[in-house]
Design an enzyme around this catalytic site. Structure first.
Site, PDB file in Angstrom:
ATOM      1  N   LEU A  97       0.820  -1.210   0.000  1.00  0.00           N
ATOM      2  CA  LEU A  97       0.000   0.000   0.000  1.00  0.00           C
ATOM      3  C   LEU A  97       0.851   1.257   0.000  1.00  0.00           C
ATOM      4  CD1 LEU A  97      -2.622  -1.109   2.678  1.00  0.00           C
ATOM      5  CD2 LEU A  97      -2.726  -1.400   0.201  1.00  0.00           C
ATOM      6  N   GLY A 100       7.283   3.778   3.292  1.00  0.00           N
ATOM      7  CA  GLY A 100       7.665   4.908   4.115  1.00  0.00           C
ATOM      8  C   GLY A 100       9.157   4.921   4.357  1.00  0.00           C
ATOM      9  N   LYS A 118       1.629  -2.858   9.074  1.00  0.00           N
ATOM     10  CA  LYS A 118       2.748  -1.925   9.030  1.00  0.00           C
ATOM     11  C   LYS A 118       3.988  -2.659   9.515  1.00  0.00           C
ATOM     12  CE  LYS A 118       4.467   2.409  11.080  1.00  0.00           C
ATOM     13  NZ  LYS A 118       4.142   3.527  11.996  1.00  0.00           N
ATOM     14  N   ASP A 208       2.253  14.172  13.640  1.00  0.00           N
ATOM     15  CA  ASP A 208       2.603  13.914  12.240  1.00  0.00           C
ATOM     16  C   ASP A 208       1.364  13.967  11.349  1.00  0.00           C
ATOM     17  OD1 ASP A 208       4.258  13.311  10.076  1.00  0.00           O
ATOM     18  OD2 ASP A 208       4.122  11.144  10.376  1.00  0.00           O
TER      19      ASP A 208
END
Length: 355
Positions: A97, A100, A118, A208
Site C-alpha cells: 500500500l 515509508g 505496518k 505527524d
C-alpha cells in the site's frame, strides 16, 4: 515486590484514580520498575494495560498510566500479552500500500478478515533494538485510543516488527478524494478534526498530521492512522517531536518545530491541520511547487500557502485555515473550536489577534 504498591490499590474505590495518579507520577518508582525480572514485569504491564481500559481517558490518571506503560514497554521492549496476534496473520508483500522512510504498509488477512500490516524496517544506520522500542511506544498509545475517526488497532507481531490495523477500503485521503468527485470535503475535515480533538482530550499529541496518515473507511469516514510520532503531554516531561528527534514530513509542521527545534504540542498539531486543509482543497501537498528545503524556509519565515481556488473553500473556511497558522502557538484555536467552526455555516470572524 515493587508492584505491590500498585496491586494493593482498590480499583472499586472512588479514590483509585487519584491514588493511581500519585503513584505513577513518582518517576523514581517507574525507574525502579524497569529493573524487575521478566516474569514480574510481564505481570505488571498486563496490570497497567487492563487498568487503562477502565480509566476515564480525559483524566490525569489515564495520562500517567499511559505514560508509565509506554515507558516501561519501550525501555524493556515488551508489550502486554493481549497485544500479540496469536491467530493466523498473513501479510501479502505483493499487495503493498505504501513505502515509508521507516516502514512499509501491506495488505493482509487476520482470521480471514482484511487488515493493514505496518512492517517496520531497520535503517542502515540503526539497529533492531531501537526499532523494536519504537514499535512498543507506538503500540501502547494506539491500543488505548478508541474513536470513530481513528483507525482501530488490531495487535502486533513483535518479533517480526509488525503492527496490524483494521482495513480501510477508501484508501488514503487524497486517493479517496480523487476517486470520489463531489465528495463533501468539509465533512472529511470535520472527521479529522474530531479525531484530533479526541486525542488532545486524552493528552496525546499526534505529531505527524498529513494526508498520507489519514485513511477513509467503507462509509466515507476519515480516520487518523500511524502513531509512530505520538507523544503524551505531561507537565513534568515535555513531549518530543518524535522518537528520533527528526521531523517526518517537513511541509506540515509548525515553524517553532522546523526553525527552532521545538517540541510538538497540541498547538503544532493545529498548525498541521491547517496544512491538511490546503491539501484537501488542492489535492496536492503544501507548497507543492517548491523543493523541501524551500518549503521549510517559507514556513519558518512566515510564508503560508496561497488560497486554493476551489468552490467549496469559502471565506469562512479560508479564514479558519489562516487562524490555524498563527505564528504564536497560543494564538491558534483549540480543536474543539475548530470543530464548532467547521460545523457552522455562519461567517467565520477573526479574533483580535488577526490572521
Amino acid at each position: 515486590m515493587l508492584g505491590w504498591r500498585l496491586y494493593k490499590l482498590d480499583r472499586s474505590s472512588t479514590r483509585f484514580p487519584q491514588e493511581l495518579n500519585e503513584l505513577l507520577h513518582d518517576e523514581k518508582w517507574v525507574e525502579q520498575v524497569l529493573d524487575l525480572p521478566g516474569g514480574e514485569l510481564v505481570v505488571l504491564v498486563d496490570y497497567l494495560d487492563s487498568t487503562l481500559d477502565g480509566l476515564d481517558r480525559t483524566g490525569t490518571s489515564f495520562r500517567e498510566c499511559l505514560h508509565a506503560l509506554q515507558k516501561v514497554c519501550s525501555s524493556r521492549m515488551i508489550l502486554p500479552s493481549v497485544y500479540e496476534v496469536l491467530t493466523t496473520l498473513s501479510s501479502n508483500a505483493g499487495r503493498t500500500l505504501a513505502y515509508g522512510r521507516l516502514s512499509n504498509i501491506y495488505g493482509g488477512s487476520l482470521d480471514g478478515t482484511d487488515v493493514a500490516v505496518k512492517r517496520l524496517r531497520i535503517p542502515t544506520t540503526g539497529d533492531r533494538a531501537t526499532v523494536k522500542q519504537a514499535l512498543c511506544r507506538e503500540a501502547v498509545v494506539w491500543k488505548h485510543v478508541d474513536h470513530p475517526n481513528i483507525v482501530p488497532f488490531k495487535g502486533v507481531t513483535l518479533e517480526s516488527l509488525q503492527l496490524v490495523s483494521e482495513w480501510m477500503p477508501g484508501g488514503e485521503l487524497g486517493e479517496y478524494i480523487r476517486n470520489n468527485q463531489g465528495v463533501d470535503l468539509v465533512n472529511l475535515l470535520l472527521g479529522i478534526a474530531k479525531g484530533l480533538d479526541y486525542l488532545h482530550s486524552c493528552d496525546v499529541i499526534y505529531g505527524d498530521l498529513r494526508g498520507a496518515n489519514i485513511l477513509v473507511d467503507a462509509t466515507g469516514n476519515a480516520r487518523i492512522v500511524d502513531f509512530g510520532h505520538a507523544t503524551i503531554a505531561r507537565d513534568t516531561i515535555p513531549p518530543v517531536s518524535n522518537t528520533n528527534g527528526q521531523v517526518s514530513t517537513p511541509r506540515y509542521p509548525a515553524p517553532e518545530i522546523l526553525g527552532d527545534g521545538g517540541r510538538c504540542s497540541k498547538e503544532s498539531d493545529v498548525f498541521s491541520f491547517g496544512m491538511v486543509m490546503v491539501e484537501v482543497f488542492t489535492g496536492k501537498i503544501p507548497f507543492s511547487n517548491l523543493s523541501t528545503a524551500a518549503a521549510i524556509t517559507s514556513i519558518t519565515t512566515g510564508d503560508r500557502p496561497k488560497r486554493p481556488t476551489h468552490p467549496s473553500l469559502t471565506d469562512h473556511l479560508w479564514a479558519l485555515t489562516q487562524h490555524c497558522w498563527r505564528e504564536k502557538p497560543q494564538d491558534r484555536p483549540h480543536m474543539n473550536e475548530l470543530i464548532k467552526r467547521l460545523s457552522s455555516n455562519d461567517h467565520y470572524t477573526i479574533s483580535r489577534h488577526g490572521p
